[in-house]
Design a protein around this motif. Structure first.
Motif, PDB file in Angstrom:
ATOM      1  N   THR A 152       0.886  -0.907  -0.016  1.00  5.53           N
ATOM      2  CA  THR A 152      -0.050  -0.015  -0.159  1.00  5.53           C
ATOM      3  C   THR A 152       0.928   1.125   0.035  1.00  5.53           C
ATOM      4  O   THR A 152       1.640   1.353   0.793  1.00  5.53           O
ATOM      5  CB  THR A 152      -0.801   0.149   1.116  1.00  5.53           C
ATOM      6  OG1 THR A 152      -1.772  -1.169   1.076  1.00  5.53           O
ATOM      7  CG2 THR A 152      -1.881   1.325   1.176  1.00  5.53           C
ATOM      8  N   LYS A 185      -2.500  -1.183  -3.546  1.00  2.00           N
ATOM      9  CA  LYS A 185      -3.353  -0.111  -3.154  1.00  2.00           C
ATOM     10  C   LYS A 185      -2.857   1.246  -2.762  1.00  2.00           C
ATOM     11  O   LYS A 185      -1.619   1.222  -2.575  1.00  2.00           O
ATOM     12  CB  LYS A 185      -3.805  -0.351  -1.763  1.00  2.00           C
ATOM     13  CG  LYS A 185      -4.917  -1.760  -1.799  1.00  2.00           C
ATOM     14  CD  LYS A 185      -5.706  -1.886  -0.429  1.00  2.00           C
ATOM     15  CE  LYS A 185      -6.763  -2.980  -0.846  1.00  2.00           C
ATOM     16  NZ  LYS A 185      -6.934  -3.941   0.234  1.00  2.00           N
ATOM     17  N   LYS A 228      -0.614   0.809   7.864  1.00  5.72           N
ATOM     18  CA  LYS A 228      -1.413   0.655   6.641  1.00  5.72           C
ATOM     19  C   LYS A 228      -0.485   1.235   5.434  1.00  5.72           C
ATOM     20  O   LYS A 228      -1.168   1.249   4.207  1.00  5.72           O
ATOM     21  CB  LYS A 228      -2.637   1.481   6.911  1.00  5.72           C
ATOM     22  CG  LYS A 228      -3.697   0.797   7.736  1.00  5.72           C
ATOM     23  CD  LYS A 228      -5.027   1.414   7.723  1.00  5.72           C
ATOM     24  CE  LYS A 228      -5.996   0.599   8.447  1.00  5.72           C
ATOM     25  NZ  LYS A 228      -6.925   1.495   9.094  1.00  5.72           N
TER      26      LYS A 228
END
Ligand code: MRU
Length: 347
Positions: A152, A185, A228
């Motif tokens: 990500t 992502k 994240k």
């Protein structure tokens, strides 16, 4: 859908009006130098490599209809046009690089008759456009090696198709990773005040089927703490000889946060963005823009008290010690930057 940010078409400069995105994909056909200047100033066309192309095409636009046969008059006008375009925005190195490329062709071909010279300048501008397409793909190729399956990636502003001709630098890395079958992502910082991240990066990643989530700029730290974000990739407007890098305001914040959270922080840019005459970030001019960009939301809604002081620098400088690597079209540059930048940029 094929997106071409800027091109020469029907004897005019055709560009996407980026101030209309994401609501409308609208093109502007520009045949007056003053309109190009305004388009650059108002960020209808923006992003360092796209500005390089705009400046080069702009110089050609400015001289193509000159009727004189006198080389002295021609050179004076070339000078005037170049200075005029150079005054539109100060930070992106590519804008000046584009102008210099065109002017150096004029210098090298001084003796030629003016019709032939104009043709050469046109061809050089077209070459700049074609080279941008291939150099972004090279950046993508080198950069994608740093991206793992299921990464990500956080980015800021827009260093994609809309900031180049048709592929992007930081986003080019992500397009390439996707083409290679990696699942990725992206989190896109909205990028106050003009929201290039929310309006442009989210728009083009959506068009290209890349999973993108927009966040407010002040959410990056929380995402990093939550584990994240695996990587941060940003573009660059100007990179000094020592590796200090100017990019959209807020990039430095992300670099500091990445360092604290031990997340790799990458810059992606073509060698045309390097300015070896700038020894460090201190030598990079930082554009300050209209205060209303901050006090009004996209010039539509006032959000600060009338008359309050506003500070609106468009760029910041990330010191080299916070940059894990610089991904260029000639390879990935790692520290020590003062040695490795010269080696690669002069290749
Ligand atoms: O003010 P902008 O929108 O021109 O700023 C653009 C950026 O900061 C980009 O990140 C930079 O030019 C790199 S574009 C590949």
């Amino acid at each position: 859908m094929k997106i071409t940010t800027i091109e020469w078409k029907n004897n005019k400069i055709r560009l996407i009006d980026q101030t209309k995105l994401p609501h409308k994909l609208e093109y502007l056909d520009i045949d007056k130098l003053e309109d190009l200047w305004q388009a650059i100033k108002l960020l209808k066309v923006r992003g360092a490599p796209a500005l390089g192309a705009a400046a080069a095409l702009g110089v050609y636009l400015g001289i193509k209809d000159l009727k004189t046969k006198d080389p002295a008059v021609f050179n004076k006008e070339l000078d005037r046009v170049s200075h005029y375009i150079a005054g539109s925005r100060p930070t992106a190195r590519n804008l000046f690089w584009g102008i210099e490329k065109i002017c150096s062709v004029a210098r090298k071909n001084k003796g030629k008759d003016l019709a032939a010279l104009k043709k050469l300048l046109y061809e050089e501008a077209c070459r700049i456009i074609e080279n941008d397409k291939s150099s972004c793909r090279k950046i993508g190729e080198y950069g994608s090696r740093l991206i793992k399956d299921n990464d990500t990636v956080l980015t800021i502003c827009n260093a994609g198709i809309l900031a180049t001709i048709d592929y992007g630098t930081a986003l080019g890395v992500l397009y390439r990773a996707k083409e290679e079958g990696k699942k990725i992502k992206v989190f896109s910082c909205e990028t106050r005040p003009l929201l290039q991240g929310a309006r442009l990066t989210a728009w083009e990643l959506n068009q290209k089927g890349v999973d993108v989530t927009v966040i407010c700029d002040n959410m990056a730290a929380t995402l990093m703490r939550q584990g994240k974000i695996n990587k941060v990739i940003a573009g660059a407007d100007r990179i000094a000889a020592n590796g200090d890098t100017a990019n959209k305001i807020g990039t430095y914040n992300l670099a500091v946060l990445s360092s604290y959270h031990k997340i790799p922080f990458y810059i992606a840019a073509p060698v045309s963005t390097f300015d070896l005459r700038a020894q460090s970030g201190k030598d990079i001019p930082i554009e300050e823009r209209d205060p209303r960009e901050v006090s009004e939301l996209l010039f539509k809604r006032v959000i600060a008290p009338k008359g309050v002081k506003i500070f609106n620098p468009a760029f910041d400088v990330t010191p080299r010690n916070l940059i894990s690597a610089i991904i260029t079209d000639k390879g990935v540059i790692r520290p020590p930057y003062n040695l490795n930048i010269k080696r690669i940029v002069r290749l």
